[in-house]
Design a protein around this motif. Structure first.
Motif, PDB file in Angstrom:
ATOM      1  N   SER A   1      -4.976   7.642   5.763  1.00 46.10           N
ATOM      2  CA  SER A   1      -3.958   6.943   4.985  1.00 46.10           C
ATOM      3  C   SER A   1      -4.634   5.899   4.115  1.00 46.10           C
ATOM      4  CB  SER A   1      -2.944   6.267   5.906  1.00 46.10           C
ATOM      5  OG  SER A   1      -3.542   5.165   6.575  1.00 46.10           O
TER       6      SER A   1
ATOM      7  N   GLU B   1      -3.765   2.894   3.877  1.00 47.05           N
ATOM      8  CA  GLU B   1      -3.866   1.663   4.661  1.00 47.05           C
ATOM      9  C   GLU B   1      -5.162   1.635   5.456  1.00 47.05           C
ATOM     10  OE1 GLU B   1      -1.324  -0.893   8.000  1.00 47.05           O
ATOM     11  OE2 GLU B   1      -0.532   0.981   7.200  1.00 47.05           O
TER      12      GLU B   1
ATOM     13  N   SER C   1      -8.299  -0.932   4.734  1.00 47.63           N
ATOM     14  CA  SER C   1      -8.769  -1.846   5.787  1.00 47.63           C
ATOM     15  C   SER C   1     -10.247  -1.643   6.061  1.00 47.63           C
ATOM     16  CB  SER C   1      -7.953  -1.651   7.068  1.00 47.63           C
ATOM     17  OG  SER C   1      -8.161  -0.361   7.619  1.00 47.63           O
TER      18      SER C   1
ATOM     19  N   GLU D   1       0.333   4.573  -2.308  1.00 47.26           N
ATOM     20  CA  GLU D   1       0.138   5.881  -1.690  1.00 47.26           C
ATOM     21  C   GLU D   1       1.154   6.890  -2.211  1.00 47.26           C
ATOM     22  OE1 GLU D   1      -1.311   7.320   2.691  1.00 47.26           O
ATOM     23  OE2 GLU D   1       0.139   5.687   2.565  1.00 47.26           O
TER      24      GLU D   1
ATOM     25  N   LEU E   1       0.813  -1.204   0.000  1.00 45.19           N
ATOM     26  CA  LEU E   1       0.000   0.000   0.000  1.00 45.19           C
ATOM     27  C   LEU E   1       0.850   1.258   0.000  1.00 45.19           C
ATOM     28  CD1 LEU E   1      -2.853  -1.031   2.459  1.00 45.19           C
ATOM     29  CD2 LEU E   1      -2.850  -1.072  -0.032  1.00 45.19           C
ATOM     30  N   GLU E   2       2.017   1.214   0.622  1.00 43.22           N
ATOM     31  CA  GLU E   2       2.884   2.390   0.653  1.00 43.22           C
ATOM     32  C   GLU E   2       3.292   2.802  -0.756  1.00 43.22           C
ATOM     33  OE1 GLU E   2       7.136   3.842   2.611  1.00 43.22           O
ATOM     34  OE2 GLU E   2       6.397   1.811   2.949  1.00 43.22           O
TER      35      GLU E   2
END
Length: 315
Positions: free
Chosen positions: A304, A306, A310, A206, A202-203
């Motif tokens: 974020s 993330e 989620s 992003e 995910l980073e």
């Protein structure tokens, strides 16, 4: 499942569109009634393992027919239509690079398959784009995974496509290679190209793109800028970290607001949970101003990618 969609304008000349698309393998439904449009810029394709991401990419690339609905690239049907590859570049997750070839031979072969008028010049340009000039004459079998990946990207770029589909493009790349690839994709997006990539990190998504398409259990769960998507999730409180000239007084005032469901005083400031993003942010400034409290920081702390991912997967 309710799909969260944030509209954005797109250039129809280089778009990928799915309209009412489903695909099933026997009795197993892999993709269920997905409608989405991907236009110029960088878009991340996300979803848990087995959610249907690869099936969606394979339909976009013309590898699989939709069992229902239509898939178009640049206005043309993707299935059984090799002409879409005049404007489409593809890097699959599975490696299929012949190790006995050099990067130069591999990219040159791709240029010749596209029928380019000057395949050698096109191959040289593509290899330069991915910074493989120094190693282009070595056999691919001697490369690291990151170098093999860059060779595959060069082959996908050799015909200067307007649409690029990338399945886990950063696999095996070291940090420097990853940063270079991110810079390259940003530059290509700035030129007006349409770039869709999937990643389980995910980073990476992003850092590379704020725009996402999220597939969960075969359905489109969210589409658009993930920050806007978060603000549209009214079923989950929005969390803010706030710093002010008088946190204790401000905490007392905020606990009396209807839009606030909880306030915690922490060393870093106030952690506030708000039921309504817009109402709270408008009311906060008014309350602080009326009591002479100076706000020094108001930071959404659960926006974020993330967090958004989620929430979508859990819903």
């Amino acid at each position: 499942m309710t799909t969260v969609v944030v509209d954005r304008k797109v250039n129809t000349e280089s778009t990928v569109e799915l309209t009412g698309v489903s695909h099933w393998y026997g009795n197993v439904v892999a993709v269920n009634d997905v409608t989405l449009t991907i236009g110029p810029g960088v878009t991340g394709l996300l979803g848990p393992n087995g959610a249907g991401k690869t099936t969606v990419l394979h339909m976009m690339a013309g590898f699989l027919p939709p069992s229902q609905g239509t898939v178009t690239v640049g206005g043309q049907s993707a299935w059984r239509n090799p002409d879409v590859y005049r404007d489409l570049g593809l890097v699959t997750e599975r490696e299929s690079v012949p190790g006995y070839l050099t990067a130069w031979e591999f990219v040159l072969a791709s240029a010749k398959l596209h029928g380019l008028p000057n395949p050698a010049a096109a191959a040289e340009r593509a290899i330069g784009i991915v910074e493989m000039q120094d190693a282009k004459d070595r056999r691919i079998s001697t490369y690291s995974k990151g170098m093999r990946q860059r060779s595959r990207v060069a082959a996908a770029l050799v015909h200067d496509p307007s649409v690029l589909l990338l399945d886990e493009p950063f696999n095996g790349m070291d940090p420097r290679q990853r940063m270079h690839m991110m810079d390259l994709l940003h530059r290509m997006a700035d030129e007006g190209r349409t770039i869709l990539f999937s990643s389980h990190i995910l980073e990476e998504v992003e850092q590379l793109s704020g725009t996402v398409q999220v597939i969960v259990a075969g359905r489109l769960a969210a589409s658009g800028d993930y920050r806007h998507i978060r603000r549209l999730m009214t079923n989950r409180p929005h969390v803010f970290m706030i710093q002010s000239s008088d946190n204790r007084v401000l905490a007392t005032l905020l606990m009396g607001l209807e839009s606030v469901s909880g306030v915690e005083l922490e060393p870093a400031g106030l952690q506030v949970r708000a039921n309504d993003y817009g109402t709270f942010t408008r009311t906060l400034s008014k309350v602080a101003r009326d009591k002479g409290i100076r706000l020094t920081a108001v930071l959404p702390s659960d926006e974020s990618l993330e967090n958004v991912f989620s929430y979508l997967v859990a819903s």
